[in-house]
Design a protein around this motif. Sequence first.
Motif, PDB file in Angstrom:
ATOM      1  N   LYS A   1       0.813  -1.219   0.000  1.00  8.17           N
ATOM      2  CA  LYS A   1       0.000   0.000   0.000  1.00  8.17           C
ATOM      3  C   LYS A   1       0.846   1.270   0.000  1.00  8.17           C
ATOM      4  N   ASN A   2       1.902   1.300   0.816  1.00  8.91           N
ATOM      5  CA  ASN A   2       2.774   2.471   0.882  1.00  8.91           C
ATOM      6  C   ASN A   2       3.988   2.228  -0.016  1.00  8.91           C
ATOM      7  N   PRO A   3       4.041   2.844  -1.205  1.00  8.35           N
ATOM      8  CA  PRO A   3       5.147   2.580  -2.130  1.00  8.35           C
ATOM      9  C   PRO A   3       6.526   2.946  -1.575  1.00  8.35           C
ATOM     10  N   LEU A   4       6.590   3.817  -0.568  1.00  2.00           N
ATOM     11  CA  LEU A   4       7.872   4.179   0.031  1.00  2.00           C
ATOM     12  C   LEU A   4       8.486   3.008   0.800  1.00  2.00           C
TER      13      LEU A   4
ATOM     14  N   GLU B   1       1.125  -3.474   4.820  1.00  2.00           N
ATOM     15  CA  GLU B   1      -0.281  -3.338   4.427  1.00  2.00           C
ATOM     16  C   GLU B   1      -0.330  -3.507   2.906  1.00  2.00           C
ATOM     17  N   SER B   2      -1.211  -4.399   2.467  1.00  2.00           N
ATOM     18  CA  SER B   2      -1.334  -4.699   1.044  1.00  2.00           C
ATOM     19  C   SER B   2      -2.435  -3.858   0.404  1.00  2.00           C
ATOM     20  N   THR B   3      -2.363  -3.742  -0.895  1.00  2.00           N
ATOM     21  CA  THR B   3      -3.413  -3.055  -1.646  1.00  2.00           C
ATOM     22  C   THR B   3      -4.623  -3.965  -1.849  1.00  2.00           C
ATOM     23  N   LEU B   4      -4.453  -5.259  -1.566  1.00  2.00           N
ATOM     24  CA  LEU B   4      -5.561  -6.226  -1.741  1.00  2.00           C
ATOM     25  C   LEU B   4      -6.435  -6.247  -0.501  1.00  2.00           C
TER      26      LEU B   4
END
Length: 135
Positions: free
Chosen positions: A81-84, A128-131
């Motif tokens: 979720k957080n690309p950083l 935390e995942s985007t799914l």
Amino acid sequence: MKVHIFKGNFEDITKAANYTEPQWEPEPEKGTTDEEYILWEERNPRFEMQADLNCHLDSDFIETIPSHKTDVVRYLKSMVKNPLEVEPIINEFEDKETVLILIFEDAISGNEKQFDDTKKMKYLGEYESTLRSLS
């Protein structure tokens, strides 16, 4: 949904998959005794990663990704979720064949598990995942 990320050094993706996915011996031939068939069922599947992590895993929610895949960074950024948070994961890559193993929380029986390194994988953390979870 959370995703647990590991890295592992394997000679090739086949050896990695043999570790991260359930493996089945060939089914006994017709004419096998019930006793022999029961012994075969007890030995199968062999799932080395599940044994090392000491928990039940649903392999439908596990991904084994070769890190040399050209779009692995983009793929990780689409899953985390957080690309950083992806950069520290990428910095873990070594010259050896590195494989990323993603275990989504729906793979874990009860969804609660504290992971650590195993003899074949280094635990990189929980993200935390985007799914979204199915449960």
